[in-house]
Design a protein around this motif. Structure first.
Motif, PDB file in Angstrom:
ATOM      1  N   ASP A  53       0.839  -1.195   0.000  1.00 41.98           N
ATOM      2  CA  ASP A  53       0.000   0.000   0.000  1.00 41.98           C
ATOM      3  C   ASP A  53       0.881   1.255   0.000  1.00 41.98           C
ATOM      4  O   ASP A  53       1.587   1.525   0.965  1.00 41.98           O
ATOM      5  N   ALA A  54       0.810   2.005  -1.101  1.00 39.10           N
ATOM      6  CA  ALA A  54       1.689   3.169  -1.274  1.00 39.10           C
ATOM      7  C   ALA A  54       1.428   4.270  -0.253  1.00 39.10           C
ATOM      8  O   ALA A  54       2.265   5.146  -0.069  1.00 39.10           O
ATOM      9  N   SER A  55       0.292   4.228   0.445  1.00 41.15           N
ATOM     10  CA  SER A  55       0.020   5.303   1.404  1.00 41.15           C
ATOM     11  C   SER A  55       0.682   5.027   2.754  1.00 41.15           C
ATOM     12  O   SER A  55       0.650   5.862   3.647  1.00 41.15           O
ATOM     13  N   LEU A  56       1.268   3.857   2.917  1.00 43.19           N
ATOM     14  CA  LEU A  56       1.922   3.527   4.194  1.00 43.19           C
ATOM     15  C   LEU A  56       3.419   3.796   4.098  1.00 43.19           C
ATOM     16  O   LEU A  56       4.036   3.582   3.055  1.00 43.19           O
ATOM     17  N   PRO A  95       5.442  -0.044   0.834  1.00 40.28           N
ATOM     18  CA  PRO A  95       6.329  -0.510  -0.241  1.00 40.28           C
ATOM     19  C   PRO A  95       7.730  -0.726   0.319  1.00 40.28           C
ATOM     20  O   PRO A  95       8.211   0.096   1.096  1.00 40.28           O
ATOM     21  N   GLY A  96       8.332  -1.842  -0.048  1.00 42.18           N
ATOM     22  CA  GLY A  96       9.669  -2.138   0.455  1.00 42.18           C
ATOM     23  C   GLY A  96       9.660  -3.150   1.585  1.00 42.18           C
ATOM     24  O   GLY A  96      10.694  -3.421   2.176  1.00 42.18           O
ATOM     25  N   THR A  97       8.478  -3.709   1.882  1.00 35.71           N
ATOM     26  CA  THR A  97       8.408  -4.679   2.974  1.00 35.71           C
ATOM     27  C   THR A  97       8.837  -6.067   2.486  1.00 35.71           C
ATOM     28  O   THR A  97       8.380  -6.538   1.456  1.00 35.71           O
ATOM     29  N   ASP A 108       8.556 -10.379  -1.348  1.00 33.93           N
ATOM     30  CA  ASP A 108       9.052  -9.020  -1.474  1.00 33.93           C
ATOM     31  C   ASP A 108       7.912  -8.140  -1.944  1.00 33.93           C
ATOM     32  O   ASP A 108       7.418  -8.325  -3.047  1.00 33.93           O
ATOM     33  N   LEU A 109       7.459  -7.238  -1.124  1.00 32.92           N
ATOM     34  CA  LEU A 109       6.355  -6.381  -1.543  1.00 32.92           C
ATOM     35  C   LEU A 109       6.889  -5.005  -1.916  1.00 32.92           C
ATOM     36  O   LEU A 109       7.009  -4.119  -1.072  1.00 32.92           O
ATOM     37  N   VAL A 110       7.260  -4.874  -3.156  1.00 28.39           N
ATOM     38  CA  VAL A 110       7.904  -3.650  -3.628  1.00 28.39           C
ATOM     39  C   VAL A 110       6.928  -2.731  -4.348  1.00 28.39           C
ATOM     40  O   VAL A 110       6.816  -1.564  -4.033  1.00 28.39           O
ATOM     41  N   LEU A 157      11.242  -3.679   6.790  1.00 32.05           N
ATOM     42  CA  LEU A 157      11.083  -2.645   5.791  1.00 32.05           C
ATOM     43  C   LEU A 157      12.450  -2.264   5.261  1.00 32.05           C
ATOM     44  O   LEU A 157      13.340  -1.901   6.013  1.00 32.05           O
ATOM     45  N   LYS A 158      12.601  -2.408   3.959  1.00 34.53           N
ATOM     46  CA  LYS A 158      13.815  -1.889   3.342  1.00 34.53           C
ATOM     47  C   LYS A 158      13.418  -0.586   2.691  1.00 34.53           C
ATOM     48  O   LYS A 158      12.463  -0.538   1.924  1.00 34.53           O
TER      49      LYS A 158
END
Ligand SMILES: Nc1nc2c(ncn2[C@@H]2O[C@H](COP(=O)(O)OP(=O)(O)OP(=O)(O)O)[C@@H](O)[C@H]2O)c(=O)[nH]1
Ligand SMILES: [Mg+2]
Length: 448
Positions: A53-56, A95-97, A108-110, A157-158
């Motif tokens: 989710d881009a809002s997080l 994003p990046g989790t 990878d949730l990019v 989170l990266k």
């Protein structure tokens, strides 16, 4: 963007929904005293899904909530009515989790929108209609639904920064970030002031780049010395690096040796990092004479003949900061213009595609091995214990108090070879057998 404290790790428990039970029911018709079986199936339990989710921005929400359960499937009912499917539980992550499951699976949730099922709902039980046959016209049992998957997930989170600031402790990285962005990282004259990565956004001509300030790197950082190792992971996905190097180190160390140390740690951590394009920011120019700084810059330009930009900077006076941003923005543009080929070890698309493909592959690899096969042991009291995910799940489907269901189960156990395997081990009719916590008195010789 202000200074950002990042919650970059969290552990959560996810539990998918249990499947609904199948129904035992018989048709009622005015003229027929007892109709055929018409018990409907239970619905599948809901899955737990993670989505990008881009809002997080961080994993902070998981400090407050760590347990996630999807809905259970509805039970079947008469007239062949099937139970409703359990509700899917959708959990947003930034994003990046990177998600690690305890069995070693990784997701990878990019890319925003990417979805991964992390716990599958349990199957629903079949209604008694399914067990009717020529010899069994009125089955008085149905299957029960099964538990959904349960997992412990490690989330990490990266950062998805464009530019990573790297260098030795005290080099002046945080000071630089504070000057070129609105972030306010802690700055102090001792090593390891920065303990967690801090992000800031630099703007120019309406464009933005996210800069990540990470803790200083020391010799051995790639093996876990100091704090750097933890955080090298954060710069893995940057498009470029700014190597911050003190012109005249306050601790008397040699700039050339310092440069080598940092570069070597980047190389040893991951060769993809080492090949990122970079700019060398020679820092604290206000502490040396102008000619000295210029000579150093020329020396470094010649040494780094691969075209890496060299800029003399001072966060105290603001010298060179504009030139540094100009270089960084133009370099970022050339990197962005590259086809996403992974030349720089940086192809977020590839990670996202892998995450999407993974669930399929993973089930091919893990499920069959775990489901087939069972193990037989003999307890001290003479009881036989049969264990294995497949047989245990089979047993869980039937009500031990229902004789018809138990007779059906016994035929299934014979069919998958459990009885013959027991007999090969010395089992005799009448011995107690335990499977998945249920005790049986199996009598394979008796007619069923
Ligand atoms: N004179 C002068 N001092 C500077 C400059 N930049 C940073 N410093 C000082 O150098 C010390 C370290 O600066 P930081 O920005 O905290 O360095 P860092 O690289 O973030 O250090 P770590 O977080 O420990 O890795 C502080 O005392 C700063 O005030 C500069 O341009 N000129
Ligand atoms: Mg710092």
């Amino acid at each position: 963007m202000g200074a950002t404290m990042l919650y970059d790790r969290a552990t959560i428990e996810v539990r998918a929904g249990r499947g609904g039970d199948g129904c035992t029911s018989f048709r009622r018709e005015a003229r027929v005293p007892r109709g055929g079986p018409d018990g409907g199936d239970g619905g599948r339990g809901g899955d737990v899904v993670l989505h990008c989710d881009a809002s997080l921005r961080d994993l902070q929400a998981f400090k407050r909530r760590a347990h996630f359960r999807a809905g259970r499937g509805g039970h079947g009912s008469g007239a062949l009515r099937h139970g409703a499917e359990g509700e899917t539980l959708d959990v947003g992550v930034p994003p990046g989790t990177v998600v690690s499951v305890e069995d070693g699976t990784r997701h990878d949730l990019v890319l925003p929108g990417t979805r991964v099922v992390v716990a599958r709902g349990g199957p629903g039980g079949r209604g008694n209609k399914h067990f009717a046959g020529p010899t069994h016209q009125a089955p008085r049992f149905a299957e029960r639904g099964l538990q959904g998957d349960e997992h412990t997930l490690e989330l990490r989170l990266k950062l998805l920064a464009d530019v990573g600031l790297v260098g030795r402790p005290n080099a002046g990285k945080s000071s630089l970030l504070a000057r070129v962005t609105r972030a306010r990282p802690k700055v102090a004259g001792y090593p390891f002031t920065t303990l967690e990565p801090v992000l800031g956004t630099a703007e120019r001509d309406g464009r933005q780049l996210i800069l990540a300030d990470i803790p200083g790197l020391i010799e051995g950082a790639s093996d876990g010395a100091g704090l750097g190792h933890e955080f090298l992971a954060h710069v893995e996905r940057c498009r470029l690096l700014v190597h911050v190097l003190e012109l005249d180190p306050l601790d008397g160390s040699d700039p050339a040796a310092n440069f080598e140390t940092t570069e070597r740690e980047l190389e040893r951590y991951d060769s993809g990092l080492a090949s990122l394009p970079r700019v060398l920011a020679l820092s604290k120019a206000d502490l040396v004479a102008g000619e000295v700084a210029e000579a150093a810059a020329q020396g470094w330009s010649q040494r780094l003949h691969d075209g890496a930009g060299v800029v003399v900077t001072s966060s105290a006076t603001g010298q060179g900061l504009d030139a540094l941003l100009t270089q960084v923005f133009s370099l970022a543009e050339t990197v962005a213009a590259q086809p996403a080929s992974g030349v720089y070890g940086h192809d977020p698309g590839a990670a996202a595609r892998a995450a999407v493909d993974e669930p399929m592959a993973e089930h091919r690899v893990f499920r069959p091995r775990a489901d087939r096969g069972f193990e037989i042991t003999r307890a001290d009291d003479g009881r036989w214990v049969v264990s294995g995910r497949g047989v245990e799940r089979l047993v869980a489907r039937y009500d031990p108090d229902n004789e018809e269901a138990m007779a059906f189960l016994e035929r299934r156990l014979i069919g998958i070879g459990v009885i013959s395997a027991l007999e090969a081990r010395g089992f005799r009719a009448g011995d107690d057998v335990e499977i998945g916590g249920v005790m049986f008195e199996l009598d394979p010789g008796a007619p069923v």
